[in-house]
Design a protein around this motif. Structure first.
Motif, PDB file in Angstrom:
ATOM      1  N   UNK A  84      10.454  -4.976   4.650  1.00 12.68           N
ATOM      2  CA  UNK A  84       9.368  -4.251   3.831  1.00 12.68           C
ATOM      3  C   UNK A  84       8.975  -2.978   4.669  1.00 12.68           C
ATOM      4  N   UNK A  85       9.000  -3.227   6.085  1.00  9.84           N
ATOM      5  CA  UNK A  85       8.468  -2.378   7.017  1.00  9.84           C
ATOM      6  C   UNK A  85       9.444  -1.514   7.114  1.00  9.84           C
ATOM      7  N   UNK A 135       3.492   0.247   3.025  1.00  6.46           N
ATOM      8  CA  UNK A 135       2.698   1.373   3.249  1.00  6.46           C
ATOM      9  C   UNK A 135       2.285   1.547   4.622  1.00  6.46           C
ATOM     10  N   UNK A 136       2.441   0.678   5.438  1.00  5.35           N
ATOM     11  CA  UNK A 136       1.782   0.540   6.775  1.00  5.35           C
ATOM     12  C   UNK A 136       0.466   0.360   6.789  1.00  5.35           C
ATOM     13  N   UNK A 137       0.048  -0.155   5.717  1.00  5.51           N
ATOM     14  CA  UNK A 137      -1.529  -0.233   5.536  1.00  5.51           C
ATOM     15  C   UNK A 137      -2.058  -1.604   6.148  1.00  5.51           C
ATOM     16  N   UNK A 138      -2.416  -1.667   7.482  1.00  2.00           N
ATOM     17  CA  UNK A 138      -2.407  -2.679   8.492  1.00  2.00           C
ATOM     18  C   UNK A 138      -3.779  -3.599   8.145  1.00  2.00           C
ATOM     19  N   UNK A 152      15.799  -8.905   8.370  1.00  2.00           N
ATOM     20  CA  UNK A 152      14.919  -8.246   9.044  1.00  2.00           C
ATOM     21  C   UNK A 152      15.230  -7.556  10.273  1.00  2.00           C
ATOM     22  N   UNK A 153      16.267  -6.956  10.024  1.00  2.00           N
ATOM     23  CA  UNK A 153      16.879  -6.014  11.479  1.00  2.00           C
ATOM     24  C   UNK A 153      16.764  -4.835  11.066  1.00  2.00           C
ATOM     25  N   UNK A 154      16.649  -4.215   9.908  1.00  4.75           N
ATOM     26  CA  UNK A 154      16.648  -2.764   9.553  1.00  4.75           C
ATOM     27  C   UNK A 154      15.643  -2.074  10.389  1.00  4.75           C
ATOM     28  N   UNK A 157      13.831   6.627  15.063  1.00  5.95           N
ATOM     29  CA  UNK A 157      14.394   7.505  13.866  1.00  5.95           C
ATOM     30  C   UNK A 157      13.488   7.332  12.827  1.00  5.95           C
ATOM     31  N   UNK A 158      13.349   8.373  11.997  1.00  5.68           N
ATOM     32  CA  UNK A 158      12.772   8.506  10.630  1.00  5.68           C
ATOM     33  C   UNK A 158      13.563   7.370   9.749  1.00  5.68           C
ATOM     34  N   UNK A 159      12.684   6.703   9.044  1.00  5.45           N
ATOM     35  CA  UNK A 159      13.130   5.482   7.951  1.00  5.45           C
ATOM     36  C   UNK A 159      13.318   6.408   6.753  1.00  5.45           C
ATOM     37  N   UNK A 160      14.726   5.934   6.087  1.00  3.03           N
ATOM     38  CA  UNK A 160      15.018   6.570   4.828  1.00  3.03           C
ATOM     39  C   UNK A 160      13.956   6.155   3.924  1.00  3.03           C
TER      40      UNK A 160
END
Length: 511
Positions: free
Chosen positions: A71-72, A93-96, A472-474, A483-486
């Motif tokens: 998901x990250x 959403x990286x809503x920690x 779990x490697x992406x 790098x920016x994540x698509x």
């Protein structure tokens, strides 16, 4: 399959520890521990217990593979999914601090370091153990010792990849997580990223020395890795693909060195595995879906047997009927993954997307023929009943390290080393694509021929994303490269420390 009975009769120390005492996992009954480590069987139970604990949903049974970590990495679309708040509104959403996400992060941390503590206990006990208590004497002692060292490194490397910046961002002398290598350990001493990586590499090097004699004599054919039959004491010594064996440790060390930006060292480890695979015909990339191998596990060098994997998957995916199905959908398959290699054909219900790529055929299902939702199928039950043993492995294995990754590592390093290196790198990527069903006429295969170094790297990243769906490697790929994540609709998650560094959980910061 490993013997489940071994897990049930081994009293793991971490079951006796509280969340706020994640480093203190000393057993309440010291006599029981003394008896446990007085026999080779006790050491086997202890090591099997470590693998069993890694199967939990908060560790590699779900969240450190196809769950939160994917998901990250923006792998999924949640429009049709059920029960994924921690993934959809937290990790995605990286809503920690999101209420459903924060406690899962704490559980990941706590359970991971409890496993580390149990590895440390085995390591401490086995160092002075008499080889005569083991059925296979010094060889078995070295094998158990080596696996415990490698597992300690494996788990803490993943904690480093989650909770600390990548070396590519120059984190400097800032300290983030501890590297725990003593038992019992009551004090958390955070270290720098480089300090942790050095300790991880040292453990893996030491593990290789211990595992060498046992694993290099094995052919590591498909059956030796996961399917070979056995009984009694021999069960512990076979099916080395379910153990962090010598070749998996070597591939893991290549992964660690690449992350640490030590490319020469990474290439050396990758080439060792590649040479062995070529000589022995080991870890072959192959299509065995007809026999029930949905995971393409013949090229998996190390994977975990997760007893409850199908049950974890059913928590999110319910497929009683297609109309009302709940499922994880792969995010924008056409744009972000397989687009150039997809072709269209007409079906009864509209346009159908097809591809020669096995990873599209077997892991992706177009649910609406409008190409809005593609169901993620890698962790479904197998649909073929051709070979029961193959289906048994496929339905429960979670791949950790594949032979394809070893080729990716070598290709990434070599593509920057002039024309000769780029040519060799292209041959590796072409080989992977060919073994995954793509033809010479497919677009991305043709693009390899004329690609320059930067263009080749884009092709390589695209193939990694196809290969690692659900593994779990992406996320770690984009983090390592900074790098920016698509993201969906052609957007990106901008690379930043807020995205790539998970805050330490309160269970650690409150110590």
């Amino acid at each position: 399959m490993r013997n489940k009975l071994l897990y049930l009769i081994f009293v793991l120390p971490f079951f006796m520890s509280s969340c706020n005492e994640w480093l203190n996992v000393e057993p309440e009954d010291e006599i029981s521990e003394e008896k446990l480590f007085s026999t080779g069987t006790g050491f086997r139970h202890a090591l099997n217990g470590v693998y069993f604990t890694m199967e939990s949903r908060n560790l590699y049974g779900k969240h450190l593979t196809w769950g939160i970590v994917d998901a990250l990495g923006q792998v999924y679309n949640y429009g049709k999914a059920a029960g994924v708040n921690e993934m959809q509104f937290g990790a995605d959403e990286y809503a920690w601090d999101y209420y459903a996400f924060k406690p899962v992060l704490s559980s990941i941390w706590t359970e991971a370091y409890n496993v580390v503590a149990n590895c440390n206990n085995i390591i401490q006990q086995i160092e002075h153990a008499d080889p005569e208590i083991f059925s296979w004497k010094e060889k078995e002692k070295a094998m158990i010792w080596g696996e415990a060292l490698a597992l300690r490194a494996f788990i803490q490397f993943d904690m480093l990849r989650l909770f600390a910046p990548a070396p590519s961002t120059n984190p400097g002398d800032r300290k983030f997580i501890p590297y725990v290598n003593t038992y019992p350990s009551y004090i958390s001493n955070p270290k720098t990223v480089n300090e942790c990586l050095e300790l991880i590499a040292k453990d893996l090097i030491d593990a290789k020395q211990l595992l060498w004699k046992f694993d290099t004599a094995k052919s590591f054919s498909r059956s030796d890795n996961f399917e070979i039959a056995g009984s009694g004491e021999t069960m512990f010594l076979i099916r080395r693909g379910f153990h962090l064996n010598y070749w998996a440790t070597t591939a893991l060390l290549a992964r660690v060195y690449l992350y640490a930006q030590k490319e020469e060292e990474a290439l050396k480890q990758a080439e060792e595995v590649m040479t062995f695979a070529a000589q022995k015909g080991a870890f072959a990339l192959a299509d065995r879906f007809y026999y029930g191998d949905r995971k393409c596990y013949s090229d998996v060098i190390f994977g975990l047997h997760v007893i409850d994997l199908l049950d974890y998957n059913k928590e999110i995916n319910t497929m009683e009927n297609k109309k009302n199905a709940k499922y994880l959908s792969i995010l924008e398959v056409e744009k972000n993954y397989f687009g150039k290699d997809l072709t269209t054909s007409k079906g009864d219900n509209g346009t159908i997307m097809t591809s020669n790529d096995y990873r599209f055929k077997y892991w992706i299902e177009d649910m609406d023929n409008e190409h809005s939702y593609y169901r993620f199928m890698k962790y479904d039950a197998s649909t073929s009943g051709a070979t029961a043993g193959v289906i048994e492995v496929s339905e429960h294995i979670v791949p950790f390290i594949r032979m394809s990754e070893v080729y990716y590592i070598a290709a990434e390093i070599l593509c920057k080393r002039g024309a000769e290196g780029l040519t060799k790198a292209k041959s590796y990527l072409s080989y992977i694509k060919g073994q995954r069903g793509l033809k010479k006429t497919d677009v991305t295969v043709q693009e390899i021929t004329n690609a320059q170094s930067d263009e080749f790297m884009d092709l390589l990243i695209n193939d990694m994303r196809r290969e690692w769906i659900g593994e779990g490697q992406t996320y770690f790929l984009y983090k390592r490269l900074n790098k920016n994540i698509p993201k969906e609709n052609g957007g990106f998650v901008v690379a930043s420390e807020n995205v790539f560094v998970v805050p330490l959980p309160d269970v650690e910061t409150n110590l």
